[in-house]
Design an enzyme around this catalytic site. Structure first.
Site, mmCIF file in Angstrom:
data_model
loop_
_atom_site.group_PDB
_atom_site.id
_atom_site.type_symbol
_atom_site.label_atom_id
_atom_site.label_comp_id
_atom_site.label_asym_id
_atom_site.label_seq_id
_atom_site.Cartn_x
_atom_site.Cartn_y
_atom_site.Cartn_z
ATOM 1 N N GLU A 97 0.963 -1.276 -0.026
ATOM 2 C CA GLU A 97 -0.192 0.226 0.047
ATOM 3 C C GLU A 97 0.754 1.146 -0.003
ATOM 4 O O GLU A 97 0.964 1.888 1.011
ATOM 5 C CB GLU A 97 -0.795 0.093 1.331
ATOM 6 N N ASP A 121 2.489 2.361 4.024
ATOM 7 C CA ASP A 121 1.538 3.445 3.499
ATOM 8 C C ASP A 121 2.602 4.604 3.326
ATOM 9 O O ASP A 121 2.180 5.750 3.780
ATOM 10 C CB ASP A 121 0.717 3.473 4.879
ATOM 11 N N HIS A 151 -9.463 1.387 -0.065
ATOM 12 C CA HIS A 151 -8.347 2.659 0.867
ATOM 13 C C HIS A 151 -9.427 3.692 1.064
ATOM 14 O O HIS A 151 -10.292 4.057 0.708
ATOM 15 C CB HIS A 151 -7.291 2.816 -0.068
ATOM 16 N N HIS A 153 2.281 4.716 -2.014
ATOM 17 C CA HIS A 153 1.588 5.737 -2.836
ATOM 18 C C HIS A 153 2.283 6.539 -3.597
ATOM 19 O O HIS A 153 3.477 6.681 -3.377
ATOM 20 C CB HIS A 153 0.293 6.690 -1.951
HETATM 21 MN MN MN Z 1 -2.786 4.562 2.268
#
Ligand code: MN
Length: 321
Positions: free
Chosen positions: A13, A283, A160, A15
Site C-alpha cells: 500500500e 503506507d 482504501h 502511494h
Molecule cells: Mn494509504
C-alpha cells in the site's frame, strides 16, 4: 534482489501522485510539501528510502482521493492516462515496482473495462478504490460489474480510505478539527469510513454472487478483526437476515499492516483471520519505511509466518513472481 535484510520484503500500500490527476484535486486534498515531494518521486528518493529500509518491492497505488470524485467522462479519460503513466513508471524499475490500477468508478462499466485492460495489458496486480465515489459507497449495485470483473480476473480490490462524507465530517468531527485535524483522517475518520464500506460489502450479497472476489483492507483491517466477534454476534440476533458475517468476511478479506505497527493489533488479526491473510505494507510516504520493517524484524513470530506476511502472501494473492 538487493536488500540489506535476509528476507524479501514486498510492501503493497505504497502511494504516489500522478501530476495530471492531482490538478483535479481540491484544496482539502493538499498534502504538506515533504509528503508531496515523496509522492511525486518515482525514482531516486523513493528507491533510496526503500533501500535504506530493506524494502524490495513497492506495489504502487495513487494516493487518495484517486479517481473517485471526478465526473464520469473525465474519470474514464484521466484514469486511462494515470494507468498508462504508472505502467511506464513500473517499466523503469520492473524488479522494484508493481502497480494497482486507478479505476474510473464514476463510470462503473468503464471502470470494469479499465481493470481488465490494466491487468491483461499493463500487468497490474489489482485495483485500489479510495472512499466513496461521489458520495456513494462501493457496495452499490451499480458497481457490481467491477466486482464481477475482478473475480473473473482473479485480482484483489484494495479498499482504501479517503476523506469521510462532508455530512459525517460536520456531525462527527468538525468541533475538533482546528486542534486535531488528524481526527477526520488517519486517527479515526478514515477508519470509520473504510470499516463501514467493508461491512456494507459483506451485507450487500456481492461476495456470494461473485465468490472469487478478494478484498484487501489496510491498517490491520480498519478495526474489524478486533470487533469481528461482536459484529458477527449482533448480526445473528433475531430480526436480522440470515448471514454468517464471520464466514463471509474471513473467506474474502485480507488485511495489511499499513500504518498500524502494533503487536496486539497484529496478534488479534492473526487470531481472527489466520496468518495467510495478512500482508506487509507501510503506507509510504504517509508513514516512514524504517519503523515498519524494524517492527517486523522485532516481532516474536516464527520465521515461516514472518515470511508469509513479508512476501509470500503478496506473491500468492497479487500474483507477483
Ligand atoms: Mn494509504
Amino acid at each position: 534482489m538487493a536488500t540489506k535484510r535476509d528476507q524479501q520484503v514486498i510492501a503493497i500500500e505504497e502511494h504516489y501522485f500522478d501530476p495530471e490527476l492531482t490538478q483535479h484535486f481540491s484544496s482539502a486534498d493538499e498534502v504538506p510539501s515533504g509528503l508531496r515531494q515523496r509522492l511525486e518521486d518515482v525514482g531516486e528518493l523513493r528507491l533510496r528510502e526503500m533501500d535504506e529500509a530493506g524494502i524490495d518491492i513497492q506495489v504502487l497505488s495513487h494516493a487518495p482521493p484517486g479517481t473517485q470524485r471526478l465526473d464520469p467522462d473525465s474519470a474514464s479519460l484521466l484514469a486511462a492516462g494515470v494507468n498508462d503513466r504508472l505502467a511506464s513508471i513500473i517499466k523503469t524499475n520492473p524488479q522494484r515496482f508493481a502497480g494497482l490500477a486507478s479505476l474510473p468508478t464514476p463510470d462503473a462499466a468503464a471502470a470494469a473495462d479499465e481493470l481488465e485492460r490494466c491487468v491483461n495489458q499493463l500487468g497490474f496486480k489489482g485495483a485500489i478504490i479510495h472512499g466513496l465515489t461521489n458520495g456513494t459507497f462501493f457496495d452499490d449495485k451499480k458497481f457490481w460489474p467491477i466486482f464481477e470483473r475482478a473475480a473473473s480476473l482473479d485480482v484483489p480490490i484494495y479498499i482504501h480510505p479517503a476523506l469521510p462524507h462532508p455530512a459525517v465530517v460536520d456531525t462527527y468531527y468538525q468541533d475538533y478539527l482546528t486542534d486535531y485535524p488528524g481526527l477526520e483522517t488517519a486517527a479515526w475518520g478514515f477508519t470509520v469510513e473504510t470499516a463501514t464500506a467493508a461491512i456494507r460489502i459483506v451485507l450487500s450479497g456481492v461476495l456470494e454472487k461473485y465468490p472469487g472476489i478478494k478484498i484487501i483492507l489496510g491498517h490491520l483491517g480498519e478495526g474489524i478483526p478486533f470487533l469481528l466477534w461482536r459484529i458477527d454476534h449482533a448480526l445473528s440476533r433475531p430480526g436480522n437476515k440470515s448471514l454468517s458475517f464471520r464466514d463471509v468476511f474471513s473467506e474474502h478479506f485480507y488485511v495489511t499492516t499499513s500504518g498500524n505497527f502494533s503487536d496486539p493489533a497484529l496478534l488479534c488479526s492473526i487470531q481472527e483471520m489466520g496468518v495467510d491473510r495478512i500482508l506487509f505494507s507501510v503506507d509510504w510516504p504517509f508513514v516512514a519505511n524504517d519503523p515498519g520493517v524494524e517492527w517486523m524484524e522485532s516481532l516474536h513470530l516464527n520465521n515461516e509466518d514472518k515470511t508469509k506476511i513479508l512476501s509470500e502472501n503478496a506473491k500468492r494473492i497479487l500474483h507477483i513472481s
